[in-house]
Every structure is written in C-alpha cells, then in structure tokens.
Design an enzyme around this catalytic site. Structure first.
Site, mmCIF file in Angstrom:
data_model
loop_
_atom_site.group_PDB
_atom_site.id
_atom_site.type_symbol
_atom_site.label_atom_id
_atom_site.label_comp_id
_atom_site.label_asym_id
_atom_site.label_seq_id
_atom_site.Cartn_x
_atom_site.Cartn_y
_atom_site.Cartn_z
ATOM 1 N N GLU A 27 159.371 10.505 136.839
ATOM 2 C CA GLU A 27 158.685 9.180 137.198
ATOM 3 C C GLU A 27 158.884 8.634 138.659
ATOM 4 O OE1 GLU A 27 159.252 7.320 132.572
ATOM 5 O OE2 GLU A 27 160.702 7.104 134.292
ATOM 6 N N CYS A 28 157.922 8.394 139.329
ATOM 7 C CA CYS A 28 158.069 7.845 140.560
ATOM 8 C C CYS A 28 158.952 8.406 141.775
ATOM 9 C CB CYS A 28 158.420 6.357 140.584
ATOM 10 S SG CYS A 28 157.996 5.423 141.995
#
Length: 453
Positions: A325-326
């Site tokens: 994620e991210c």
C-alpha cells in the site's frame, strides 16, 4: 472526545497534552483518532504507551466502531478520542457521516470542544452555541479555550460561554507558548522512536496541569462503559496457520492496528522485519504485507539495501501472496525520483517509476471494487480505504489493474497485479470487509502447501 471547531484549532496538541498529564497521574489512557490519519495516532501511542486506534464512520460500520472502542479501552482507566477537522466535518456538507460528531454519538462520548479564542471575547459564546444547536444531540459538555492572550482574557471568554451556553469552560492554553507541534510529516516516526519528543510531551503535560481542570475533565468523563459487541469480527477463530511477514520500521509504519488484529484473529502469526535495516523477508513467511510510510525520506538507504530488495523480489516472483500500500507500492517500483531530480533504484518488481511532487497528488476516501479476479479481491467485491500521497507513478508498460477506485471524482481502474502482488496507492481498511483478509490468508495457505511439495 476532544473535538475542534476547525482544523488547526489545536486539538492534537491539547489531546496529547491531556493524555500526558493523565499518564502522570498513573492512569491507563487509551487513545483513538477519528478518521484515516496515521500521524496523530503515532503521537497518542508515544504518550500513552498503548497503540492508538483509528475509528472512521465512513470506512467502518457503527458496530465495528463500537467494537474497536470497547475492546481497546476495556482495561484502560479512560479513553480519549481525538476528533477530525471541525466537529461536524465529514464526507458530505449535508450530514454528519465520517465526522467527529457522528462518532461521538456512536461511542456515546461526552465532548470537549476546543475553540480558538484569539482576537475574540463574547463572540466565543456564539461559536459554541452554534455548535450546540446545529445537530441534536451535540454531546458537547464542556469547552477548552485555546490561544487566549492572558488569564484575564480567558475569564471573559469563560463568563460569556458559561452564561449563554450553560456548559463549563474547564480550562485554557495561552497563545505563543512555544508548545506547537513539531513536524507532523517528515521525520516524525524516527523522532518518536528515538525519544526526541519525550521532553516536549513532558512540557506539554506541565502546561496542561497549570491551566486545565483535569478533575473536572475526569468527572464529566464518567459514563457507562460500552457494551461488548456480539459476533465481533475480531473474535479469535483461527482458520489457517500461516506466517505473514510485515515490513515495519521508520520507512514503513502506516498500518491500521485492526488490519493486523484481523490477520491474527484468523490464525496468522505476524513476523516483523525491516527493509531499512536490510533484513530479508523471514524465510518461513507465507505472505507479505508492505504498508505505507515515507520511503522517499530513506530512498538512498533503501536503494543500497540489496539483501531486502532481492529477497522481496524473488519471493514475489515465486508466488508469495503480497499486499503493498502507498509507500510499499512505491518501494516495489523501478525507482523513486526525489523532488531534487535524483533517482534511486528500488525493488523493481513493478515496471514503472515514482516521481515525488512538491504538492499533494491525491487525498480522500476511496471505495475499492474488485475488477479482475485476484487472490485479494474477487470481481465485484468491495472494501473501503483512503489515499494520501505526494508522488505520481509513471508506468513503463501497461499494468493489469488490481481494483477500481470510486471517489467524488468518479471511478477509475487502479493498482496493479504482478505475479503474486497486489499493489497501489490506496490504503485498505480491512475491517470494512474482513472477507478480503480471508481471501488473502487462503492464498497464503495455498502457497504454504506448494512450498512443502
């Protein structure tokens, strides 16, 4: 709940100051943060020595929020919830969804409203009265006056609010007291981990003790405990016996605690490792989770840590079910380019490059919809999350999207599927749909069985 009339009113400073002052009284304090922000809970955790939890009434159901608050605060003397933005600010200008006001109702919490009283006197009462009457029940039971010029100024404000609004003003903080928060972004986590903010927390507690009536705060906080939720999604029901490796260090530290708890409740053992320390993925891992953080701040060090990079790349290529994620997504691309134009080679499993921007590139809630059957999300399965990043991803080749994202701007396919990797900028809150955790762990179990053949 410590709520504010707006963002920037000083509620985070007051929240951590009150937490620190209560800790000095040897009380066990449990922190919570309304909304998806990862930074403020880091302060709470550092002060209380207990993991602060995010509660968000757009991403999570009413019952899940009550469950998180009840379970986390069960063995604490007091739970303190920090609001988000202004008290009534949420997803829509027309109602309270996602606001601190809605969470106060859901959690049955009394609310202290923080008001910036600089450059005003009786007018402060009008502001408080407006917040009391906009929506019933407001649950506002008291006020803290922030940024007053003097004790005399505070007494004027206090007299006006208590006469017109019939609730107590339990204290104040002066303006220009040099106790504003340090950086809320770059370098925060390393500073906390090194203990560099401990003296700041102590100073803040001392100021709170001088000017805020903590006994009054405790008396208005005495409410009935929330009832234990039936059929909790966090109830331990081990379905698999697998190991999930989680990247966690100063570069990768943005994880909702409930995501980790959901993995554990279903039988996963969590093993942490540090790409920043050049550690390989634990050799017995059956799954891998690389969350968000600030890889751009440690880009040179991460670029040189070949042991971690090669370990992650080889395992993903060999089928290790991985969610990134991210910041984790950024780390798995070919490179991260700084705002100064310097490019640092990363893991390289995703065929594209990340370029840091001087301005915010994306911010907001996202509804996540499965578009291609993959180990995490089947076609049409949904979850909720959010985006917050200062970079853009430039693909070298066409990517296979992992999901679609719905926002106020419409819907677009996003993320990418590469080998056994699901990656993208969006942060999942898996408590919005625990079925995705089950999907992930089932994939980990299959990987485990294949390893043993």
């Amino acid at each position: 709940m410590i709520a504010g009339t707006s963002s920037g009113v000083g509620k985070t400073t007051l929240t951590i100051g009150i937490m620190a002052a209560l800790k000095k009284r040897n009380l066990v304090v449990q922190g919570f943060k309304c909304g998806p922000d990862y930074i403020d809970p880091s302060y709470h955790t550092a002060v209380t020595k207990r993991v602060s939890r995010n509660i968000d009434s757009w991403m999570l159901s009413r019952e899940v929020i009550r469950d998180i608050v009840e379970r986390s605060g069960r063995d604490a003397d007091i739970s303190i919830i920090e609001g988000v933005m202004g008290y009534f600010d949420g997803k829509s200008p027309l109602e309270n969804t996602g606001s601190a006001a809605e969470i106060a109702v859901i959690t049955e919490s009394p609310v202290l409203l923080v008001v910036d009283c600089s450059s005003m006197a009786r007018s402060a009462a009008a502001i408080v009265k407006g917040f009391q009457t906009l929506h019933e029940p407001s649950r506002i039971v008291g006020v803290i006056a922030n940024r007053v010029g003097s004790e005399g100024h505070f007494n004027i404000v206090k007299t006006a609010i208590e006469q017109e609004c019939k609730i107590p003003v339990i204290g104040y903080m002066k303006k220009n007291n040099d106790l504003h928060l340090p950086s809320r972004h770059l370098g925060l986590i390393p500073a906390i981990e090194r203990g560099e903010l401990d003296s700041y927390f102590d100073s803040l507690a001392q100021e709170v003790e001088k000017t805020i009536d903590l006994n009054r705060l405790l008396s208005i906080s005495e409410t009935n405990n929330l009832q234990e939720v039936e059929n909790s999604i966090f109830h331990e029901d081990p379905k698999v016996n697998v190991i999930i490796a989680v990247a966690k260090d100063a570069a990768f530290n943005f994880y909702y605690e409930e995501n980790i708890q959901l993995l554990k409740s279903r039988g996963a053992e969590i093993q942490y490792f540090s790409p920043l320390a050049n550690e390989p993925v634990p050799e017995d891992a059956d799954g891998l989770y690389i969350g968000g953080g600030f890889p751009e701040e440690f880009a040179e060090q991460l670029a040189n840590n070949e042991v971690s990079k090669q370990s992650i790349k080889e395992l993903i290529e060999n089928g290790l079910p991985t969610v990134a994620e991210c910041g984790g997504f950024m780390y798995l691309t070919k490179s991260i380019q700084s705002t100064e134009g310097i490019s640092y080679p990363m893991v390289g499993i995703i065929d594209g490059n990340v370029i840091m921007q001087p301005k915010l590139a994306a911010l907001g809630y996202r509804e996540i919809v499965g578009v291609n059957n993959n180990f995490l999300m089947g076609e049409g399965e949904t979850a909720k999350g959010h985006e917050f990043h200062y970079s853009t991803f430039i693909p070298n080749t066409e990517q296979v999207p992992a999901y679609a994202l719905k926002s106020r701007f419409g819907q677009k396919q996003d993320g990418c599927v590469v080998h056994s990797l699901i990656a993208g900028y969006v942060h999942f809150h898996f408590a919005s749909n625990p079925k995705l955790i089950d999907n992930w762990l089932n994939a980990c179990l299959k990987y485990q069985q294949q390893k043993r053949k």
